[in-house]
Write a protein that holds these residues in place. Structure first.
Motif, PDB file in Angstrom:
ATOM      1  N   THR A 327       8.438  -4.328 -10.093  1.00  0.00           N
ATOM      2  CA  THR A 327       9.057  -4.283  -8.770  1.00  0.00           C
ATOM      3  C   THR A 327       8.623  -3.002  -8.066  1.00  0.00           C
ATOM      4  N   GLY A 328       7.981  -3.149  -6.930  1.00  0.00           N
ATOM      5  CA  GLY A 328       7.509  -1.970  -6.204  1.00  0.00           C
ATOM      6  C   GLY A 328       6.597  -2.375  -5.063  1.00  0.00           C
ATOM      7  N   ASP A 329       5.835  -1.401  -4.594  1.00  0.00           N
ATOM      8  CA  ASP A 329       4.902  -1.608  -3.483  1.00  0.00           C
ATOM      9  C   ASP A 329       3.558  -2.028  -4.065  1.00  0.00           C
ATOM     10  N   GLN A 330       3.249  -3.315  -3.981  1.00  0.00           N
ATOM     11  CA  GLN A 330       2.045  -3.848  -4.611  1.00  0.00           C
ATOM     12  C   GLN A 330       0.772  -3.252  -4.009  1.00  0.00           C
ATOM     13  N   VAL A 331       0.765  -3.024  -2.708  1.00  0.00           N
ATOM     14  CA  VAL A 331      -0.445  -2.501  -2.044  1.00  0.00           C
ATOM     15  C   VAL A 331      -0.767  -1.101  -2.545  1.00  0.00           C
ATOM     16  N   ILE A 337      -4.672   2.184  -8.684  1.00  0.00           N
ATOM     17  CA  ILE A 337      -5.561   1.752  -9.780  1.00  0.00           C
ATOM     18  C   ILE A 337      -7.022   1.827  -9.343  1.00  0.00           C
ATOM     19  N   LYS A 338      -7.312   1.385  -8.134  1.00  0.00           N
ATOM     20  CA  LYS A 338      -8.684   1.454  -7.631  1.00  0.00           C
ATOM     21  C   LYS A 338      -9.161   2.901  -7.527  1.00  0.00           C
ATOM     22  N   ALA A 407       0.940  10.365  -6.489  1.00  0.00           N
ATOM     23  CA  ALA A 407       2.066  10.175  -5.571  1.00  0.00           C
ATOM     24  C   ALA A 407       2.637   8.763  -5.686  1.00  0.00           C
ATOM     25  N   VAL A 408       1.768   7.764  -5.870  1.00  0.00           N
ATOM     26  CA  VAL A 408       2.250   6.381  -6.050  1.00  0.00           C
ATOM     27  C   VAL A 408       3.056   6.262  -7.332  1.00  0.00           C
ATOM     28  N   ALA A 409       2.564   6.875  -8.416  1.00  0.00           N
ATOM     29  CA  ALA A 409       3.300   6.833  -9.673  1.00  0.00           C
ATOM     30  C   ALA A 409       4.668   7.485  -9.539  1.00  0.00           C
ATOM     31  N   GLU A 410       4.720   8.645  -8.895  1.00  0.00           N
ATOM     32  CA  GLU A 410       6.003   9.331  -8.693  1.00  0.00           C
ATOM     33  C   GLU A 410       6.938   8.503  -7.823  1.00  0.00           C
ATOM     34  N   ARG A 411       6.391   7.815  -6.839  1.00  0.00           N
ATOM     35  CA  ARG A 411       7.188   6.964  -5.955  1.00  0.00           C
ATOM     36  C   ARG A 411       7.845   5.822  -6.737  1.00  0.00           C
TER      37      ARG A 411
END
Length: 433
Positions: A327-331, A337-338, A407-411
């Motif tokens: 559950t999260g922001d898929q984009v 990952i890219k 930042a995405v991981a922390e989010r």
């Protein structure tokens, strides 16, 4: 004011009860005095001293009527108010309400056993008083209590006004000091203030510090972004000008390819800058969806796999066969990952020959590890590698890829960790599912 009203109602009730008890006792005293005088005088009259005493003690005019044995009229007013007395409590003073000459009165009837000139029987003394006398007395008591309560409320209001005005004066001084500040002055407040307001000032100072830190970070970000955009923009302009001066079709074709690469690089930097700015804002609830992380990873592998393989680099994707719900922001997760795969391609060096992307589960976490056999990256270089606009070694990148991934991981309640590796680099991205 509410307590004043409650106390006023209570004092009126007490005043009424006090007036009733006081006047009832006065009537009893008057009845006993009249009975004594009638007995002493043989029914002739009351002593002047008794009349004066009754009037003074009762607080108003008192009427009386006395009868001897067999109901013979002795003295007093001829027609007293009527009220019945039961035989059980015949010799107990009996109070009741009645009407006398069109006015409401309070009546006391006392029956005593007497013997006069050899004749024994019941003597009855009836005394009564207007209820208006009692109401007047109760009203006086109530007004005195109301005056006292109003005086106390006014005194309290004066004390509170003085205390609040005196106590808030340092805060008013603080307000004036803040008002004269310029918008750029976010330094700490150092004025002396009361102990009770020190917590507010400490909170304001912490807020000022956070605002100053945010403004500084925003200014640094804008400065770095301008610097990062300037180079691709200048490169695109230079290649466009060189394309115009191309002499041969082959030379023109080569310069077109260079121009496309420069434009693609500029677009990539712009997208990363926008992503970094969006990551500074709270995640909208509409962006939080549930999806299959394993399926997303396979889709990413299908997109980037041909690019990696075209550079003669092995590409392997290891993922569980069953879905891994996230559950999260898929984009943003896809972009993180890219970025990790792109980082391996750009910084792996000439010896890079293999990239492996592995997905696994640990409790309520999903972990994605990107391994390569290239130049290598150690945990000691984490601060430099994961910082914004910073690189361990100069390259074509903008220095934002891993910063965005972190930042995405922390989010999403996780982190990005550079792990020790015998060869190449190993980066693990974790998310709370």
């Amino acid at each position: 004011m509410l307590m004043g009203l409650v106390l006023g109602y209570w004092r009126v009730s007490v005043a009424q009860n006090t007036a009733e008890k006081f006047f009832d006792r006065s009537l009893l005293s008057a009845a006993l005095a009249i009975s004594r005088d009638v007995a002493i005088s043989g029914g002739d009259a009351l002593l002047p001293s008794t009349s004066t005493l009754i009037h003074d003690a009762a607080g108003g005019e008192v009427f009386y009527h006395a009868t001897g044995p067999s109901g013979i009229y002795v003295t007093g007013y001829a027609y007293p108010p009527h009220g019945s007395i039961s035989d059980i409590d015949l010799y107990t003073p009996h109070y009741f309400q009645a009407e006398y000459r069109g006015e409401a009165v309070r009546v006391l009837k006392v029956v005593e056993r007497v013997t006069s000139e050899g004749v024994s029987g019941n003597a009855t003394v009836t005394v009564w008083q207007r209820l208006s006398e009692r109401s007047r007395f109760a009203t006086q008591l109530a007004f005195r209590a109301a005056g006292l309560i109003i005086g106390l409320l006014l005194t309290l209001a004066l004390v509170v006004w003085f205390g609040v005005a005196h106590g808030l004066r340092p805060l008013l001084d603080l307000q004036q000091a803040i008002e004269v500040r310029s918008p750029d002055d976010l330094s700490q407040i150092r004025r002396p203030i009361p102990r009770e307001a020190q917590g507010i000032v400490r909170t304001l100072n912490r807020l000022f510090a956070k605002v100053q830190e945010s403004m500084t970070a925003q200014q640094v970000f804008i400065s770095n972004a301008a610097h990062q955009l300037r180079n691709p923009a200048a490169s695109v302009l230079s290649m466009a000008e060189s394309l115009r001066d191309a002499q041969t079709p082959a030379d023109q074709h080569q310069r077109i390819e260079d121009l496309v690469d420069a434009a693609r690089s500029s677009t990539r930097v712009t997208e990363q800058l926008l992503s970094m700015d969006r990551l500074r804002q709270p995640m909208p609830e509409s962006h939080r969806t549930q999806f299959d992380l394993a399926g997303l990873l396979r889709s990413i592998g299908a997109d980037v796999g041909p690019v990696v393989l075209s550079r003669d680099i092995d590409f392997e994707l290891v993922s569980p066969d069953h879905p891994i719900l996230m559950t999260g922001d898929q984009v943003f997760i896809a972009e993180a990952i890219k970025n990790m795969i792109d980082n391996a391609l750009k910084h792996g060096g000439p010896k890079l020959s293999s990239i492996v992307v592995r997905l696994r589960e640990e409790g309520n976490k999903a972990l994605i590890t990107v391994l390569d056999d290239g130049k290598g990256l150690s945990p000691e270089e984490s601060e430099l590698a994961l910082g914004r606009f910073s690189q361990v070694e100069p390259s074509q990148g903008s220095g934002l890829g891993l910063a965005i991934a972190a930042a995405v991981a922390e989010r999403h309640g996780g982190n990005l960790v550079i792990e020790p590796a015998d060869k190449g680099a190993s980066l693990t991205l974790s998310f709370l599912r």
